[in-house]
Write an enzyme that holds these catalytic residues in place. Structure first.
Site, PDB file in Angstrom:
ATOM      1  N   ASP A 137       0.864  -1.166   0.000  1.00 20.55           N
ATOM      2  CA  ASP A 137       0.000   0.000   0.000  1.00 20.55           C
ATOM      3  C   ASP A 137       0.911   1.229   0.000  1.00 20.55           C
ATOM      4  OD1 ASP A 137      -2.362   1.611   0.455  1.00 20.55           O
ATOM      5  OD2 ASP A 137      -1.722   1.758   2.542  1.00 20.55           O
ATOM      6  N   ASP A 173      -0.238   5.117   0.895  1.00 20.08           N
ATOM      7  CA  ASP A 173      -0.517   6.141   1.911  1.00 20.08           C
ATOM      8  C   ASP A 173      -0.474   5.532   3.312  1.00 20.08           C
ATOM      9  OD1 ASP A 173      -2.747   8.500   0.297  1.00 20.08           O
ATOM     10  OD2 ASP A 173      -1.149   7.284  -0.539  1.00 20.08           O
TER      11      ASP A 173
END
Length: 310
Positions: free
Chosen positions: A99, A101
């Protein structure tokens, strides 16, 4: 039937009383220590944290229950405790998907964009509705994007150029590339920022949502397909198949609920600095160290890593 496990103990420091508490926990649950070794420098490593790896054996182990109990023990002692099957795939993992953020970077980019555009409170309300289950990720993403209409592209560029990297990410990427892992960003955020990280850190590929810009302004439009939880998991599977890899050879790292399906599909799913719900559902978690602690969960010893930096 005797089963083998790997237990990895992680923290900035590992005092003797903490190690003793873990040893007692192991004995209380009918497990035997076959061997243990320091993956870090013993007790503490000022730069990268301390890591002690146990090889355990026991009978009729309920791994799911054991993981929940080690999570509780870790929270009590202020350490991370990861438990894995002693899998033959452990030193054969070759694909690591991240991922973006709050995992590779310290910000949630859409919040930063909204703050600069003066619509942060509006975007936060949409996020709250999604967290209450009133909207799914795709619905909430479309609503939040619509509120960014008219944002100047120069603001986007400025935010990209000033992204604050997560602790340890540069060291992690250096070693993953050196050791031959394929590295991928799978993000529900924006490809504009993912590509910036790709250029800066050397990721092999990125998959994220398109931030549509026309005439120097963000349009607020959304282009399909939206990268949501289901698509992250599907992309991980697709990339593994394309690269000729067994899913057991894959690793996923993320912090949010929209990463859980990806973490579940991967051979090794790691919740990084995640909220309690995500930590409880993921098979592994890291909260006390930087993201380069992923190297420890992959079984890499600091003594064998650091000479490569010279």
């Amino acid at each position: 039937m005797t089963e083998g496990l790997m237990l990895i103990l992680l923290a900035p420091r590992l005092p003797e009383d903490v190690v003793a508490a873990v040893d007692a926990f192991i004995a209380e649950h009918g497990l035997s220590i076959e061997s243990r070794r320091w993956l870090s420098e013993p007790r503490t490593s000022q730069d990268h944290g301390a890591c002690l790896e146990y090889r355990l054996v026991g009978n009729a182990i309920d791994l799911a229950i054991l993981r929940q109990k080690t999570l509780a023990l870790g929270e009590k002692q202020g350490v991370d405790i990861a438990v894995q099957e002693d899998s033959p795939w452990r030193d054969k993992r070759r694909l690591v998907c991240f991922d973006m953020d709050s995992t590779l970077i310290k910000a949630e980019v859409i919040d930063e964009l909204a703050r600069r555009h003066g619509v942060y409170d509006d975007v936060a309300r949409v996020t709250e509705r999604a967290m209450r289950g009133e909207l799914d990720f795709k619905q909430s993403f479309r609503e939040r994007m619509a509120k960014l209409e008219g944002l100047d592209e120069s603001v986007v560029t400025e935010i990209a150029e000033n992204l604050q990297l997560m602790d340890g990410v540069e060291r992690l990427m250096f070693h993953l590339k050196r050791l031959g892992y394929r590295t991928v960003i799978l993000s529900g955020g924006f490809n504009y920022f993912a590509r910036y990280l790709q250029e800066r850190l050397g990721f092999d590929e990125v998959h994220a949502n398109e931030l549509v810009v026309a005439d120097g302004k963000v349009t607020g439009e959304v282009r399909e397909p939206i990268v949501d939880a289901e698509r992250k998991a599907a992309l991980l599977e697709r990339i593994a198949h394309r690269e000729g890899l067994n899913l057991e050879q894959t690793v996923a790292v993320g912090d949010g609920a929209n990463d859980l399906k990806m973490l579940a599909v991967a051979g090794l799913g790691i919740a990084f600095r995640a909220k309690p719900l995500v930590r409880r559902q993921a098979s592994q978690s890291i909260s006390t160290l930087g993201i380069d602690a992923v190297l420890y969960l992959l079984g890499h010893c600091e003594a064998n890593l650091e000479p490569a930096l010279d």
